[in-house]
Design a protein around this motif. Structure first.
Motif, PDB file in Angstrom:
ATOM      1  N   GLU A  32       0.808  -1.223   0.000  1.00 60.42           N
ATOM      2  CA  GLU A  32       0.000   0.000   0.000  1.00 60.42           C
ATOM      3  C   GLU A  32       0.840   1.272   0.000  1.00 60.42           C
ATOM      4  OE1 GLU A  32       0.689  -1.071   4.346  1.00 60.42           O
ATOM      5  OE2 GLU A  32       0.308  -2.126   2.457  1.00 60.42           O
ATOM      6  N   THR A  33       2.172   1.152   0.026  1.00 59.43           N
ATOM      7  CA  THR A  33       3.041   2.324   0.122  1.00 59.43           C
ATOM      8  C   THR A  33       3.396   2.857  -1.262  1.00 59.43           C
ATOM      9  OG1 THR A  33       3.988   1.540   2.205  1.00 59.43           O
ATOM     10  CG2 THR A  33       5.260   3.178   0.992  1.00 59.43           C
ATOM     11  N   PRO A  34       3.201   4.160  -1.510  1.00 55.75           N
ATOM     12  CA  PRO A  34       3.561   4.710  -2.823  1.00 55.75           C
ATOM     13  C   PRO A  34       5.012   4.422  -3.198  1.00 55.75           C
ATOM     14  CG  PRO A  34       2.277   6.304  -1.591  1.00 55.75           C
ATOM     15  CD  PRO A  34       2.559   5.172  -0.643  1.00 55.75           C
ATOM     16  N   ILE A  35       5.228   4.102  -4.455  1.00 54.82           N
ATOM     17  CA  ILE A  35       6.563   3.767  -4.945  1.00 54.82           C
ATOM     18  C   ILE A  35       7.546   4.879  -4.641  1.00 54.82           C
ATOM     19  CG2 ILE A  35       7.904   3.350  -7.058  1.00 54.82           C
ATOM     20  CD1 ILE A  35       5.337   2.016  -8.202  1.00 54.82           C
TER      21      ILE A  35
ATOM     22  N   PRO B 163       7.167  12.561  -9.471  1.00 55.37           N
ATOM     23  CA  PRO B 163       6.107  12.761 -10.474  1.00 55.37           C
ATOM     24  C   PRO B 163       4.884  11.937 -10.118  1.00 55.37           C
ATOM     25  CG  PRO B 163       7.700  11.187 -11.288  1.00 55.37           C
ATOM     26  CD  PRO B 163       8.226  11.654  -9.962  1.00 55.37           C
ATOM     27  N   SER B 164       3.774  12.273 -10.727  1.00 59.84           N
ATOM     28  CA  SER B 164       2.512  11.620 -10.387  1.00 59.84           C
ATOM     29  C   SER B 164       2.542  10.114 -10.619  1.00 59.84           C
ATOM     30  CB  SER B 164       1.372  12.240 -11.196  1.00 59.84           C
ATOM     31  OG  SER B 164       1.617  12.123 -12.593  1.00 59.84           O
ATOM     32  N   GLU B 165       3.257   9.668 -11.663  1.00 59.93           N
ATOM     33  CA  GLU B 165       3.237   8.238 -11.979  1.00 59.93           C
ATOM     34  C   GLU B 165       3.981   7.388 -10.964  1.00 59.93           C
ATOM     35  OE1 GLU B 165       6.036  10.149 -15.083  1.00 59.93           O
ATOM     36  OE2 GLU B 165       4.186  10.642 -14.013  1.00 59.93           O
ATOM     37  N   GLU B 166       4.748   7.995 -10.035  1.00 69.94           N
ATOM     38  CA  GLU B 166       5.414   7.223  -8.989  1.00 69.94           C
ATOM     39  C   GLU B 166       4.750   7.420  -7.633  1.00 69.94           C
ATOM     40  OE1 GLU B 166       9.681   7.592  -9.108  1.00 69.94           O
ATOM     41  OE2 GLU B 166       9.762   6.547 -11.027  1.00 69.94           O
ATOM     42  N   LEU B 167       3.547   8.000  -7.638  1.00 68.90           N
ATOM     43  CA  LEU B 167       2.774   8.149  -6.411  1.00 68.90           C
ATOM     44  C   LEU B 167       1.774   7.021  -6.226  1.00 68.90           C
ATOM     45  CD1 LEU B 167       2.184  12.001  -6.514  1.00 68.90           C
ATOM     46  CD2 LEU B 167       4.029  10.726  -5.427  1.00 68.90           C
TER      47      LEU B 167
ATOM     48  N   ASP C 223      -1.240   0.678 -11.846  1.00 69.05           N
ATOM     49  CA  ASP C 223      -0.663   0.991 -13.149  1.00 69.05           C
ATOM     50  C   ASP C 223      -0.184   2.444 -13.144  1.00 69.05           C
ATOM     51  OD1 ASP C 223       0.028   1.357 -15.775  1.00 69.05           O
ATOM     52  OD2 ASP C 223      -1.984   1.004 -16.589  1.00 69.05           O
ATOM     53  N   PRO C 224       1.122   2.680 -13.269  1.00 71.27           N
ATOM     54  CA  PRO C 224       1.607   4.067 -13.235  1.00 71.27           C
ATOM     55  C   PRO C 224       1.074   4.922 -14.377  1.00 71.27           C
ATOM     56  CG  PRO C 224       3.361   2.559 -13.898  1.00 71.27           C
ATOM     57  CD  PRO C 224       2.219   1.714 -13.418  1.00 71.27           C
ATOM     58  N   GLU C 225       0.711   4.295 -15.481  1.00 69.07           N
ATOM     59  CA  GLU C 225       0.180   5.077 -16.603  1.00 69.07           C
ATOM     60  C   GLU C 225      -1.134   5.753 -16.236  1.00 69.07           C
ATOM     61  OE1 GLU C 225      -0.063   2.798 -20.138  1.00 69.07           O
ATOM     62  OE2 GLU C 225       2.108   2.457 -20.296  1.00 69.07           O
ATOM     63  N   GLY C 226      -1.829   5.172 -15.272  1.00 67.43           N
ATOM     64  CA  GLY C 226      -3.091   5.762 -14.855  1.00 67.43           C
ATOM     65  C   GLY C 226      -2.916   7.052 -14.082  1.00 67.43           C
ATOM     66  N   ALA C 227      -1.696   7.313 -13.597  1.00 64.46           N
ATOM     67  CA  ALA C 227      -1.439   8.521 -12.818  1.00 64.46           C
ATOM     68  C   ALA C 227      -0.675   9.577 -13.611  1.00 64.46           C
ATOM     69  CB  ALA C 227      -0.642   8.158 -11.556  1.00 64.46           C
ATOM     70  N   GLU C 228      -0.287   9.247 -14.849  1.00 66.78           N
ATOM     71  CA  GLU C 228       0.497  10.197 -15.646  1.00 66.78           C
ATOM     72  C   GLU C 228      -0.292  11.481 -15.893  1.00 66.78           C
ATOM     73  OE1 GLU C 228       1.822   8.387 -19.217  1.00 66.78           O
ATOM     74  OE2 GLU C 228       3.348   7.157 -18.251  1.00 66.78           O
ATOM     75  N   GLY C 229       0.410  12.591 -15.844  1.00 67.84           N
ATOM     76  CA  GLY C 229      -0.221  13.872 -16.110  1.00 67.84           C
ATOM     77  C   GLY C 229      -0.838  14.522 -14.901  1.00 67.84           C
ATOM     78  N   GLY C 230      -0.756  13.856 -13.744  1.00 71.13           N
ATOM     79  CA  GLY C 230      -1.290  14.445 -12.523  1.00 71.13           C
ATOM     80  C   GLY C 230      -0.268  15.342 -11.851  1.00 71.13           C
ATOM     81  N   ASP C 231      -0.603  15.810 -10.664  1.00 68.78           N
ATOM     82  CA  ASP C 231       0.275  16.712  -9.935  1.00 68.78           C
ATOM     83  C   ASP C 231       1.459  15.965  -9.333  1.00 68.78           C
ATOM     84  OD1 ASP C 231      -1.477  18.715 -10.545  1.00 68.78           O
ATOM     85  OD2 ASP C 231      -2.425  18.778  -8.564  1.00 68.78           O
TER      86      ASP C 231
END
Length: 310
Positions: A111-114, A134-138, A144-152
């Motif tokens: 459950e811990t962010p990457i 970046p958002s994709e490593e949160l 799926d990190p692609e689902g977070a791309e483009g976020g804050d």
């Protein structure tokens, strides 16, 4: 203490073996983490300033107060003071863990962010670090990190108040004949071989110290940091393991413990740094209650690494 900093932050943001190589950071300082200015005493809520927006392409970490000892590894349990911000807008998302109420975080847990796990590998106990991600490593390891791309992006300032080892570090002991055999992998993960035949018929749990630690003695009511694996006596199948989750966890022992009675009793009176094996009969386990992985009336065997008392 069961509240996870990983979950709080996400919501706020919408070797035992000798000769092992020293841990190396998974991240390094960068332009984004270096531009964050932090002031204030270690262990107290800091003043944090940075220009916005910050848009790192990968997680960065800068150590602003130097800690002591070995670098953290990605399977350790830590207690933190944390100040977390939206790196795009500068908005404060969460401040937690100061005033003697350090927040728990299991590095490498499901459950811990990457970004938290990677970023903290540049820290030691006593470190204050700036992590910018970046958002994709949160996301956590299962997402799926692609689902977070483009976020804050995120900015986190962590004070590492306390770091617990990932495995028991006590002196190995010889177990008696007929006791399940335990062999450790290089990372400390136990491999367990249960003897063939019927389990012991005693109604109380049987405990063997596999490694004898020299730390604080566990008392009833304590919350402790542990690694553990549980297997069924019949067939030796693993039904629960913190090692499979990627990180240690906490449990409270004694009355009201979330663990089965046999495990709770087994660790009371043991020293931190110890590893214990415990045969748990049905009367001190799940009795006649069946679970998805444990048949009713099962005798169980646990290997428990006692890593610290909170």
């Amino acid at each position: 203490m069961r509240s996870s900093l990983a979950l709080i932050a996400t919501a706020g943001l919408v070797a035992v073996l000798s000769g092992c190589a020293a841990a190396a950071p998974q991240v390094s300082p960068g332009q984004s983490s270096d531009v964050v200015t932090v002031s204030g005493k270690f262990g107290e809520e800091p003043r944090v300033e940075f220009p916005t927006p910050l848009a790192p392409s990968t997680t960065q970490c800068t150590e602003v107060i130097e800690g002591e000892g070995e670098l953290l590894e990605d399977d350790q349990f830590v207690l933190l003071g944390a100040s977390i911000f939206n790196g795009t807008t500068g908005e404060e998302a969460q401040v937690i863990g100061y005033d003697d109420q350090a927040a728990p975080l299991a590095m490498g847990a499901a459950e811990t962010p990457i970004a938290f796990t990677k970023g903290l590998t540049c820290a030691r106990e006593g470190s204050r670090v700036v992590i910018v991600a970046p958002s994709e490593e949160l996301v956590n390891p299962s997402q799926d990190p692609e689902g977070a791309e483009g976020g804050d992006s995120l900015v986190a300032v962590f004070d590492v108040m306390r770091a617990f080892p990932a495995r028991a570090v006590g002196t190995p002991q010889l177990a008696r004949d007929g006791f399940p055999a335990v062999v450790l992998a290089p990372d400390g993960r136990p491999g367990i071989t249960v003897p063939k035949g019927d389990p012991p018929t005693k109604e109380e749990s049987e405990v063997e110290v596999l490694k004898r630690g020299a730390g604080e003695v566990v008392e009833a009511g304590d919350t402790i940091v542990v690694q553990y694996t549980g297997v069924t006596w019949a067939g030796g199948a693993v039904f629960e393991s913190t090692w499979q989750n990627g990180a240690p966890t906490t449990l409270t022992v004694g009355e009201g413990s979330e663990m089965v009675e046999g495990v709770s009793k087994a660790v009371i009176g043991q020293a931190v740094g110890s590893q214990v094996g415990v045969i748990v009969p049905p009367a001190e386990g799940f009795a006649d209650q069946a679970t998805a992985d444990i048949p009713a009336g099962s005798t169980l065997f646990y290997v428990i690494d006692i890593l610290g008392v909170i």
